[in-house]
Write a protein that holds these residues in place. Sequence first.
Motif, PDB file in Angstrom:
ATOM      1  N   LEU A 101      44.129  84.283  96.189  1.00 36.06           N
ATOM      2  CA  LEU A 101      43.422  84.672  94.958  1.00 36.06           C
ATOM      3  C   LEU A 101      42.943  83.456  94.164  1.00 36.06           C
ATOM      4  CD1 LEU A 101      45.555  87.621  93.459  1.00 36.06           C
ATOM      5  CD2 LEU A 101      43.360  87.751  94.644  1.00 36.06           C
ATOM      6  N   SER A 102      43.692  82.357  94.269  1.00 32.80           N
ATOM      7  CA  SER A 102      43.349  81.194  93.452  1.00 32.80           C
ATOM      8  C   SER A 102      42.003  80.599  93.858  1.00 32.80           C
ATOM      9  CB  SER A 102      44.452  80.141  93.545  1.00 32.80           C
ATOM     10  OG  SER A 102      44.435  79.524  94.807  1.00 32.80           O
ATOM     11  N   PHE A 103      41.487  80.995  95.012  1.00 27.30           N
ATOM     12  CA  PHE A 103      40.157  80.507  95.441  1.00 27.30           C
ATOM     13  C   PHE A 103      39.065  81.550  95.217  1.00 27.30           C
ATOM     14  CE2 PHE A 103      43.133  77.911  97.883  1.00 27.30           C
ATOM     15  CZ  PHE A 103      42.663  76.650  97.566  1.00 27.30           C
ATOM     16  N   VAL A 130      38.326  86.747  91.174  1.00 21.57           N
ATOM     17  CA  VAL A 130      38.737  88.138  90.986  1.00 21.57           C
ATOM     18  C   VAL A 130      39.200  88.382  89.543  1.00 21.57           C
ATOM     19  CG1 VAL A 130      41.107  87.703  91.755  1.00 21.57           C
ATOM     20  CG2 VAL A 130      40.183  90.003  91.912  1.00 21.57           C
ATOM     21  N   HIS A 131      38.812  89.573  89.007  1.00 21.45           N
ATOM     22  CA  HIS A 131      39.256  90.003  87.690  1.00 21.45           C
ATOM     23  C   HIS A 131      40.130  91.237  87.850  1.00 21.45           C
ATOM     24  CE1 HIS A 131      36.384  87.122  86.404  1.00 21.45           C
ATOM     25  NE2 HIS A 131      36.543  87.391  85.123  1.00 21.45           N
ATOM     26  N   THR A 132      40.726  91.681  86.745  1.00 25.75           N
ATOM     27  CA  THR A 132      41.686  92.776  86.830  1.00 25.75           C
ATOM     28  C   THR A 132      41.097  94.002  87.531  1.00 25.75           C
ATOM     29  OG1 THR A 132      42.660  92.031  84.769  1.00 25.75           O
ATOM     30  CG2 THR A 132      43.237  94.245  85.512  1.00 25.75           C
ATOM     31  N   LEU A 133      39.896  94.381  87.151  1.00 26.31           N
ATOM     32  CA  LEU A 133      39.357  95.635  87.671  1.00 26.31           C
ATOM     33  C   LEU A 133      38.192  95.427  88.636  1.00 26.31           C
ATOM     34  CD1 LEU A 133      39.578  97.743  84.397  1.00 26.31           C
ATOM     35  CD2 LEU A 133      41.102  97.812  86.375  1.00 26.31           C
ATOM     36  N   SER A 134      37.846  94.184  88.924  1.00 26.24           N
ATOM     37  CA  SER A 134      36.734  93.974  89.857  1.00 26.24           C
ATOM     38  C   SER A 134      37.152  92.995  90.944  1.00 26.24           C
ATOM     39  CB  SER A 134      35.516  93.434  89.104  1.00 26.24           C
ATOM     40  OG  SER A 134      35.863  92.258  88.420  1.00 26.24           O
ATOM     41  N   GLY A 192      36.849  90.069  93.595  1.00 23.94           N
ATOM     42  CA  GLY A 192      36.155  88.794  93.429  1.00 23.94           C
ATOM     43  C   GLY A 192      35.595  88.245  94.719  1.00 23.94           C
ATOM     44  N   GLN A 193      34.881  87.142  94.587  1.00 23.77           N
ATOM     45  CA  GLN A 193      34.363  86.445  95.758  1.00 23.77           C
ATOM     46  C   GLN A 193      35.027  85.091  95.881  1.00 23.77           C
ATOM     47  OE1 GLN A 193      30.846  86.612  93.839  1.00 23.77           O
ATOM     48  NE2 GLN A 193      30.325  88.686  94.507  1.00 23.77           N
ATOM     49  N   PHE A 194      34.945  84.560  97.105  1.00 23.74           N
ATOM     50  CA  PHE A 194      35.472  83.232  97.365  1.00 23.74           C
ATOM     51  C   PHE A 194      34.628  82.196  96.619  1.00 23.74           C
ATOM     52  CE2 PHE A 194      35.542  79.336  99.879  1.00 23.74           C
ATOM     53  CZ  PHE A 194      36.906  79.112  99.940  1.00 23.74           C
ATOM     54  N   ILE A 195      35.260  81.366  95.818  1.00 22.37           N
ATOM     55  CA  ILE A 195      34.496  80.364  95.077  1.00 22.37           C
ATOM     56  C   ILE A 195      35.031  78.956  95.303  1.00 22.37           C
ATOM     57  CG2 ILE A 195      33.645  81.868  93.208  1.00 22.37           C
ATOM     58  CD1 ILE A 195      36.044  80.796  91.538  1.00 22.37           C
ATOM     59  N   GLY A 196      35.834  78.792  96.362  1.00 20.61           N
ATOM     60  CA  GLY A 196      36.342  77.456  96.655  1.00 20.61           C
ATOM     61  C   GLY A 196      37.290  76.958  95.584  1.00 20.61           C
ATOM     62  N   PRO A 197      37.387  75.637  95.436  1.00 16.14           N
ATOM     63  CA  PRO A 197      38.382  75.081  94.496  1.00 16.14           C
ATOM     64  C   PRO A 197      37.929  75.103  93.046  1.00 16.14           C
ATOM     65  CG  PRO A 197      37.243  73.304  95.625  1.00 16.14           C
ATOM     66  CD  PRO A 197      36.654  74.582  96.166  1.00 16.14           C
ATOM     67  N   HIS A 198      36.967  75.950  92.719  1.00 10.78           N
ATOM     68  CA  HIS A 198      36.403  75.954  91.381  1.00 10.78           C
ATOM     69  C   HIS A 198      37.465  76.148  90.288  1.00 10.78           C
ATOM     70  CE1 HIS A 198      33.412  76.367  88.272  1.00 10.78           C
ATOM     71  NE2 HIS A 198      33.856  77.562  87.950  1.00 10.78           N
ATOM     72  N   ASN A 199      38.410  77.107  90.537  1.00  8.45           N
ATOM     73  CA  ASN A 199      39.456  77.368  89.540  1.00  8.45           C
ATOM     74  C   ASN A 199      40.288  76.127  89.270  1.00  8.45           C
ATOM     75  OD1 ASN A 199      38.969  80.108  89.008  1.00  8.45           O
ATOM     76  ND2 ASN A 199      39.988  80.702  90.912  1.00  8.45           N
ATOM     77  N   TYR A 200      40.559  75.373  90.334  1.00  8.96           N
ATOM     78  CA  TYR A 200      41.379  74.173  90.165  1.00  8.96           C
ATOM     79  C   TYR A 200      40.626  73.117  89.365  1.00  8.96           C
ATOM     80  CZ  TYR A 200      44.616  76.260  93.437  1.00  8.96           C
ATOM     81  OH  TYR A 200      45.508  77.103  94.025  1.00  8.96           O
ATOM     82  N   GLN A 201      39.294  73.036  89.592  1.00  6.80           N
ATOM     83  CA  GLN A 201      38.492  72.098  88.791  1.00  6.80           C
ATOM     84  C   GLN A 201      38.507  72.509  87.319  1.00  6.80           C
ATOM     85  OE1 GLN A 201      34.906  72.562  90.981  1.00  6.80           O
ATOM     86  NE2 GLN A 201      35.535  71.143  92.600  1.00  6.80           N
ATOM     87  N   LEU A 202      38.335  73.818  87.090  1.00  4.80           N
ATOM     88  CA  LEU A 202      38.385  74.333  85.716  1.00  4.80           C
ATOM     89  C   LEU A 202      39.706  73.977  85.054  1.00  4.80           C
ATOM     90  CD1 LEU A 202      37.018  77.995  85.548  1.00  4.80           C
ATOM     91  CD2 LEU A 202      36.169  75.970  84.369  1.00  4.80           C
ATOM     92  N   MET A 203      40.763  74.165  85.836  1.00  6.33           N
ATOM     93  CA  MET A 203      42.104  73.955  85.324  1.00  6.33           C
ATOM     94  C   MET A 203      42.265  72.531  84.797  1.00  6.33           C
ATOM     95  SD  MET A 203      45.343  75.053  87.598  1.00  6.33           S
ATOM     96  CE  MET A 203      45.841  73.471  88.216  1.00  6.33           C
ATOM     97  N   TRP A 204      41.770  71.562  85.563  1.00  5.71           N
ATOM     98  CA  TRP A 204      41.940  70.160  85.165  1.00  5.71           C
ATOM     99  C   TRP A 204      41.134  69.820  83.930  1.00  5.71           C
ATOM    100  CZ3 TRP A 204      46.128  68.102  86.025  1.00  5.71           C
ATOM    101  CH2 TRP A 204      46.791  68.268  87.247  1.00  5.71           C
ATOM    102  N   GLN A 205      40.088  70.625  83.682  1.00  2.75           N
ATOM    103  CA  GLN A 205      39.297  70.345  82.480  1.00  2.75           C
ATOM    104  C   GLN A 205      39.856  71.058  81.254  1.00  2.75           C
ATOM    105  OE1 GLN A 205      35.560  71.698  83.936  1.00  2.75           O
ATOM    106  NE2 GLN A 205      35.446  70.036  85.432  1.00  2.75           N
ATOM    107  N   ASP A 206      40.868  71.900  81.473  1.00  3.77           N
ATOM    108  CA  ASP A 206      41.434  72.668  80.367  1.00  3.77           C
ATOM    109  C   ASP A 206      42.309  71.753  79.499  1.00  3.77           C
ATOM    110  OD1 ASP A 206      42.707  74.382  78.671  1.00  3.77           O
ATOM    111  OD2 ASP A 206      43.251  75.847  80.207  1.00  3.77           O
ATOM    112  N   PRO A 207      41.885  71.491  78.259  1.00  2.00           N
ATOM    113  CA  PRO A 207      42.682  70.582  77.422  1.00  2.00           C
ATOM    114  C   PRO A 207      44.080  71.134  77.141  1.00  2.00           C
ATOM    115  CG  PRO A 207      40.979  71.675  76.119  1.00  2.00           C
ATOM    116  CD  PRO A 207      40.722  72.035  77.543  1.00  2.00           C
TER     117      PRO A 207
END
Lengths: 287, 295
Positions: B39-41, B44-48, B50-65
């Motif tokens: 799921l981390s790649f 996906v949302h609670t009711l929909s 998701g699609q594969f988006i690669g390491p995007h979530n991890y990149q977002l995470m590192w930018q999260d102050p």
Amino acid sequence: MRHHHRRRSPVFDAVTPLGLTVRYLTLLAVLAITVGPMLWELSTSLKAITEDVYTASPHLLPRHPTLGNYGRVGRLIPIGHFALNSALVAVIDVAGNLAGATAAGYALARLSFRGRRLVLGLFLSTLVLPGEVTIISQYQTVTRLGLGDSLLGVALPSVIGALNVLLMRNAFLAVPAELEEAAVIDGATVWQRLRFIALPAVKGTLSVIAILTFIGAWDDFLWPLLVLQSPDKLTLTVGLSYLQGAFTADPRTIAAGAMIALLPVLALFVALQRYFFRGVGEGAVKG
Amino acid sequence: MPSRPPRTHRRSTPWLLIAPALGWLAVFSLWPALNTAVLSFTNVHTLSGGQFIGPHNYQLMWQDPQLRDAIVNTLVFMAVCVPLLTFLPLLLALLVQRTLPFMGFFRTVFYFPVIASAVVVALIWQWLLDDRGLVNGLARQAGLVHSAVPFLTDRWLLLASAIALTVWKGLGYYMVLYLSALGNVRRELHEAAAVDGAGAVRRFWAVTVPGVRGTMALVSVLIAVSAMRVFTELYVLGGRTGGVGGQDVSLVMLIQQAAAGSDGRLGYASALSVFLFVLTVGPLLLLARWNRRTD
């Protein structure tokens, strides 16, 4: 229990009056620290609306004790209903764990079958997995089963816990095998051996599991917070967290709500503590 | 290795007994663990779906102050809780271990904070530490402070309060673990040391601590792991966003915030969960190595 009968060495076991005094004074200080905050909350919950709880000179005993705050909580949130919801979840989890962990623990301890070590390894492996890591995927599973925002959905993941299976296995392993071997010779089936020989010997661990599962379900917060949305389905802990901000800032009312959540589990524990401490000793995992 | 019990049953019986527990383990532990990584790649949302988006979530995470704050808070929390909760409950267990009058009473009452829900405990402590609460009231009366100590609104004081609350709530639990371990410490060693003239403090370090070292290691890892999971204490004590300015967030609080609501970002929350897992397994691997060395 063995300690009572052992010969005591005069040097080591000598109880000096000074030593005793220091020991009990320390214990009383710890007692004040552990139950003091609870007593203070209880006292606040009993103080009338006319009594200044913010006073600069705090007093533990309410001047005019009243149960009015408890009634007020009930008017702000349906706290009795929330308590029933919590109790329902807790009862489902206790029943599931007693049955499921007993069955699996017995098979792992007492029956031989191919793949036993592998199964044991699987149960052990999940112990290193913090529940919070899997919570998102569990949430997805529960929602897809159509059990989002339902009490069954809250109860479901904890119906059988891996740790409880391992505790039951340890308890069954500690039962002398000769007892069962005699029963095997007499032609007893697996079910008869489990029911009449093994189960009575592991009552202590069963009660520890029942107590800890009940408390765990009653106290849980993050998982029901995630699963539940409808105000009428909330469990007590989630309902209480709403009491804190949205409805009132009156410490007396919050204190009364906290006591409604605290006192039933404390009463349950005091009633069963004898079995609890005995069971903990019986199932002691030698580390 | 223990010998296998003789087969006195049908081949299917053990599996019948194990099936429910194994099913639960598979559906609610093993599968979610693997699925979280998948799921981390995705987005996906609670009711929909998701699609594969690669390491995007991890990149977002590192930018999260907020992630930096969460890591700092969690590590400070762990660094203070581990030594306190490793030693204090051991001392407490020693105090209630002897068979003297009222010891059963003390044991039971010291366990009370363990039984209380973290929500209830946090509500109790919030009231204690309020600007006009008991602690500030007593401190002012004693002339220690003139204005209220902002336990619940200052970033580090709030973290310290959450630590105090956690230690308070954990004492009884670890005390019970130590009580069963102390039963295995050989009494003769204590007596020998006492005959040799060792005082209580010497005996504590020379006999008791080595005797319960295995339990101490286990306890410290349990504390480290549960410190990584800190959530309710900060959520209730500080407020649902993690205190003033959201500075007292924890890792689990970030996961909860991402996943909450009917349009929760489960993919992003999963990436945070994977990160939490990696951080948690660290102390466990350390323990495994340490155990192997001392055995």
